[in-house]
Design an enzyme around this catalytic site. Structure first.
Site, short mmCIF file in Angstrom:
data_model
loop_
_atom_site.label_atom_id
_atom_site.label_comp_id
_atom_site.label_asym_id
_atom_site.label_seq_id
_atom_site.Cartn_x
_atom_site.Cartn_y
_atom_site.Cartn_z
N HIS A 85 -1.72 -18.54 -3.83
CA HIS A 85 -1.59 -18.63 -5.28
C HIS A 85 -2.73 -19.45 -5.86
CE1 HIS A 85 0.38 -18.44 -9.20
NE2 HIS A 85 -0.15 -19.63 -9.37
N GLY A 107 -7.28 -12.73 -22.29
CA GLY A 107 -6.36 -11.64 -21.99
C GLY A 107 -5.61 -11.76 -20.68
N HIS A 110 -1.93 -15.54 -11.88
CA HIS A 110 -2.25 -15.49 -10.45
C HIS A 110 -3.54 -14.68 -10.41
CE1 HIS A 110 -0.82 -14.93 -6.04
NE2 HIS A 110 -2.01 -14.33 -6.13
N HIS A 153 -6.45 -12.30 -10.22
CA HIS A 153 -6.45 -10.90 -9.82
C HIS A 153 -7.68 -10.20 -10.36
CE1 HIS A 153 -4.21 -11.33 -13.61
NE2 HIS A 153 -4.70 -10.15 -13.95
#
Ligand code: AMP
Length: 112
Positions: A46, A91, A96, A98
């Site tokens: 994480h 945005g 987490h 990505h």
């Protein structure tokens, strides 16, 4: 992280359309695709956002880009866009880290 939706996807607690998984990262199709092909690649560790990348965790980033190149080749994606939104103002809705991978006819030259 217990309340993180992507951690729950990685653990299998929340179902996903998985593309790929290894010790370090997990790839799955976006639930609300914004192009013909739209998948996400996330580190299993994480990391909330790109601001948290440092010397201790940055090796997973190069690994993720290797995985993206391999998946794009397997999916026969001729060209594609890799996007990371860092922070709510940019945005980012899931905290987490990505990388979005988008491909298809609707990708123009403009980034925004
Ligand atoms: P971002 O806005 O950059 O934080 O991107 C978050 C992405 O996660 C969005 O494109 C969402 O559609 C996607 N997303 C949210 N929940 C899920 C889920 N359960 N499965 C797959 N993708 C999801």
């Amino acid at each position: 992280m217990s309340d993180c939706i992507f951690c729950k996807i990685i653990s299998g607690e929340i179902p996903s359309k998985k593309l790929y998984e290894d010790d370090l990262c997990y790839a799955f199709y976006d639930i609300a695709p914004q192009s013909d092909v739209h998948f996400l690649v996330v580190p299993k560790e994480h990391i909330s956002c790109a601001k948290e990348i440092n010397g201790g965790n940055s090796s997973v980033i190069s690994h993720i880009f290797e995985v993206i190149a391999r998946l794009a080749s397997e999916l026969k994606l001729d060209s594609y866009r890799i996007i990371n939104n860092c922070g709510e103002g940019a945005g980012q809705t899931v905290m987490h880290l990505h990388f979005h991978v988008l491909s298809g006819k609707n990708l123009g030259e403009r980034l925004i």
